[in-house]
Enzyme design. Structure first.
Site, mmCIF file in Angstrom:
data_model
loop_
_atom_site.group_PDB
_atom_site.id
_atom_site.type_symbol
_atom_site.label_atom_id
_atom_site.label_comp_id
_atom_site.label_asym_id
_atom_site.label_seq_id
_atom_site.Cartn_x
_atom_site.Cartn_y
_atom_site.Cartn_z
ATOM 1 C CG ASP A 3 7.497 -49.732 -50.793
ATOM 2 O OD1 ASP A 3 7.898 -49.410 -52.018
ATOM 3 O OD2 ASP A 3 7.970 -50.316 -49.873
ATOM 4 C CB CYS A 4 1.896 -46.627 -49.345
ATOM 5 S SG CYS A 4 1.951 -48.399 -48.762
#
Ligand code: BGC
Ligand code: NOJ
Length: 811
Positions: free
Chosen positions: A483-484
């Site tokens: 997600d990052c």
């Protein structure tokens, strides 16, 4: 250092001190009514939705941290204390907390009085039972007063925490025959209430928090307890609580049992009121009546135990290693069921107000619980698929109460769609339920726009194909599994989220990880088509898979390992050319799992590099070297301090991908080394370093760049549970369900021998013994089923509802 021990026979973890490094918690409830409970009775409960139907109040990030729960106070002639230690924190003469499957039992002894409280949610009823047994172990009679205490949450947990101009005026209760009813908002739009009652005459009660505690006191020194007397208050606004006081006399050796019931009731609108302003209590009274005797409660407890016994005996192992056995037989599948129930909503790290169900999370979680509850897995698949769009993309999250996609987060996480294929094929392999493929499922929850589930899967596959970048690799979108890793984000505004801010338009940022997924999961889709007799479709899928495989080999491999991505500018991420973030774990795992580079040494070199650069005593870190500064072109990953979370933390979710990859190379010792490093039961002895529960996985353990290397955060709700279960059961122990039978293909440490596995599969029961006389890691020389030797390691489906003996000789 240990703070307790495993009691495997009872399937419990026994904690011997209230002062664990962090609250060590458990979950109550299997269906609709859920509770979280710590080893000092902290926590809260809710009905179905942790945000919208929060029953009791809990303050996250409190001082001390875990303050608020289902508390009891014992007042005797010498003073007062809490038998679960909190909130009074008066030293006990002895203390134990047993966290079991769906229940917690806390016992405290002081001044020769033993108080044992069993906390559980019985099957089928929306209540929490708190059964308190007090026993006089001394030789003089005792007179005590027991005070109960819970604090009601005014339903919507978010509102309850933020909107005091309203909430301080609406709190309302009724008290009837010793039961306290919480009816805030009932007059207007709610047809539900909560209640807290006890099967014993009470001497008093309080419902007004301020009156119970006194205006300047904390939970550890309630004035009512100090005075030895309740005030019989009826709250009006402010903060409703429920507290009973009960005087008890005990002769030496005598025991008494009190059953407190904390429940939730929904009334049909026409039956809302008993009379004007008085709520209809019929349903609550029925529940109070039903559980008013020790016998019923004991029976409910045994039923709960049996329920878990059934769930946990679908796959069991008996080996030489008790830690392995307790992970596989008890705690790992238990955690997988918890991720089914909670997704990522409510834990001591997730507040139950922020996040819906993740599209990718739910699909991956399913891998860990499908064999336990196939019917519920089916329903979950259909719910998830209904939040997919017609072009195959998907909402990143959906809300459990409405089952609709979450607009705030939207879509654009380009790995999401593929996970659906993996979940569905795993489900069919477990159950043989091919019919699910024909079920008509809406797109974007629109009943006027439907397609079969199989069509949804096709769209998932084509979504990737329709979104390829310059190297023929999948575009990453907002992010992929990580997600990052936000390659199109370029955020300079601290007030926006990395996941939802406006992205730069570009069709260059590509993910080698999604490419690996595409190859792995594409083969699954092709396998399904073949099994369905759709040979042409299978071939066309395999053609694309082949192309992607080649693109990864040509553009996605960097001397010694798989690249992570190409960024917005088309520059490499996860390459020797980078100064930081040279090597990432995710593509090494998924590309090798997909079979890329196995025949030409690339896979082996990549996994050797993982061992060289990412391995630590506490597990494999996500990448190296950690990013030391914020990089606009990489996004959130570089915003974390080195060693934490996605910036080179040990992100336990992806470690099992490497374990599985190692088994494909036949390196059982390595695979198990990685398994052992992060499996909680093996970390019990270093609990002072690890700090979280030694019975469940945490999402992250601080990496080698962090000052607190080895310290875990975010236990319980993580995809780590499902993937480690997948790695150990299917790839290390090697029992893999397929459409028409089981493949037996262990990959184990060379010095293992004599492993007994019981696997319930499609009604039949397989008792499998694995012998390893030659000390190999992989390779099955001989399989004997019910006395018959057979020529492959695939066990074709045998007649249902029978027990089969399978002898496996490795070599
Ligand atoms: C967090 C990530 C986390 C993700 C979950 C991000 O904001 O920083 O670490 O994995 O949200 O969706
Ligand atoms: C947690 C999220 O729930 C999951 O979807 C994601 O893959 C990992 N973090 C890694 O970023």
């Amino acid at each position: 250092m240990k703070y307790g021990y495993f009691d495997d026979v009872n399937r419990e973890y026994v904690i011997q001190t209230p002062k664990t490094p962090y609250p060590w918690i458990n979950y109550l409830g299997s269906d609709n009514f859920f509770g979280l409970i710590s080893n000092t009775a902290g926590g809260y409960c809710f009905y179905k939705d942790a945000r919208l139907r929060r029953l009791t109040r809990y303050r996250y990030n409190n001082i001390p941290l875990d303050n608020g729960g289902r508390y009891f106070y014992i007042r005797d002639k010498d003073g007062y204390y809490s038998p679960a230690w909190m909130p009074v924190k008066e030293d006990l003469d002895s203390y134990t907390c047993r966290h079991g499957m769906g229940y917690t039992k806390i016992t405290g002894v002081k001044n020769h009085l033993e108080t044992e409280t069993l906390y559980m949610v019985p099957l089928g009823d929306p209540i929490e039972i708190h059964r308190v047994k007090v026993r006089n172990k001394g030789n003089v009679p005792k007179e005590i007063i027991i005070f109960s205490f819970i604090e009601f949450c005014l339903w919507n947990a978010y509102d309850d925490m933020t909107n005091y101009q309203r909430t301080y005026s609406i709190g309302a209760v009724e008290v009837d025959n010793g039961t306290i009813y919480h009816k805030t908002d009932y007059r207007e739009r709610r047809n539900h209430y909560a209640f807290y009652g006890v099967n014993h005459q009470i001497n008093g009660f309080d419902t007004d928090r301020e009156a119970f505690l006194g205006p300047f006191n904390g939970l550890h020194e309630p004035e009512a307890v100090l005075a030895g007397k309740s005030n019989n208050t009826i709250v009006s606004g402010w903060n409703p609580i429920a507290s009973h006081s009960i005087e008890i006399k005990l002769l030496p050796g005598e025991e008494k049992e009190l059953i407190f019931i904390l429940g939730y009731v929904e009334n049909p609108v026409e039956e809302k009121w008993q009379e004007k302003g008085v709520i209809n209590k019929k349903r609550a009274k029925k529940l109070l009546e039903k559980y008013s005797t020790g016998d019923t409660v004991h029976r409910a407890f045994l039923e709960l135990k049996e329920h878990w016994h059934q769930l946990l005996t679908k796959f069991t192992v008996k080996s030489h290693d008790e830690k392995l056995d307790r992970m596989v037989n008890i705690w790992n599948p238990y955690q997988c069921m918890t991720t089914f129930n909670m997704s990522r909503s409510a834990s001591y790290f997730e507040t139950g107000i922020g996040r819906g169900m993740g599209f990718r999370d739910s699909n991956q979680d399913l891998l860990g619980f499908v064999h336990q509850i196939p019917e519920k897995a089916r329903e979950r698949i259909l719910d998830i698929a209904a939040t997919q769009f017609e072009d195959g993309s998907a909402y990143h999250q959906y809300q459990p109460l409405t089952k609709k996609g979450n607009h705030e987060i939207g879509s654009g996480f380009n790995d999401d769609p593929l996970w659906l294929i993996l979940a569905v094929t795993a489900y069919i392999k477990e159950t043989g339920d091919f019919d699910i493929l024909d079920v008509q499922v809406p797109y974007n929850c629109d009943p006027n726009n439907m397609g079969s589930l199989l069509e949804h899967m096709e769209k998932s596959f084509h979504y990737t194909l329709n979104n390829l970048g310059p190297h023929g690799l999948p575009l990453i979108g907002r992010a992929d599994w990580n997600d990052c890793l936000n390659l199109n984000c370029f955020s300079v505004n601290p007030d926006e989220s990395f996941q939802t801010c406006e992205n730069q338009k570009g069709k260059t940022a590509e993910s080698v990880f999604i490419a690996g997924m595409f190859v792995y999961i594409g083969k699954e889709l092709a396998g399904l088509y073949k099994r369905l007799g759709k040979e042409d479709l299978a071939q066309s899928v395999l053609l694309e898979v082949e192309k992607m495989h080649n693109n990864v080999e040509t553009h996605g491999y960097d001397q010694e390992w798989f690249l992570r991505a190409y960024d917005f500018y088309g520059d490499k991420v996860g390459s020797v050319e980078n100064e930081e973030g040279k090597i990432f774990i995710e593509p090494q795992g998924f590309c090798v799992m997909a079979g890329i580079g196995i025949d030409n040494g690339k896979a082996q070199r990549a996994l050797d590099a993982v061992d060289r650069y990412l391995n630590t005593p506490y597990g494999l870190v996500l990448q190296q070297p950690a990013y030391s500064e914020y990089k606009l072109n990489l996004g959130e990953i570089s915003s974390y301090p080195p060693g934490y979370k996605e910036n080179a933390g040990i992100f336990c979710h992806n470690n099992p991908w490497i374990m599985i990859a190692e088994t494909l190379l036949g390196r059982g010792d390595k695979a198990f080394e990685y398994y052992r490093k992060i499996a909680p039961a093996y970390l019990e002895e270093i609990s002072e370093i690890h700090r979280l529960e030694p019975y469940v996985y945490a999402q992250m353990i601080a990496g080698k760049d962090a000052p607190r290397h080895g310290e875990a955060k975010n236990s319980w709700l993580t995809g780590t549970a499902a993937w480690n279960y997948e790695a150990i059961t299917k790839w290390i122990l090697g029992i893999r369900p397929d459409y028409d039978g089981l493949t037996i293909d262990p990959c184990i440490p060379k010095d293992w021998d004599n492993i007994a596995i019981k696997r319930v599969y499609r009604d039949a029961e397989y008792h499998i013994t694995i012998r390893n006389p030659e000390g190999v890691s992989k390779g099955v020389k001989k399989i004997i089923i019910d006395g018959q030797e057979q020529d492959s390691n695939f066990i074709r489906l045998l007649d249902n509802a029978a027990v089969h003996n399978v002898e496996v000789i490795m070599g």
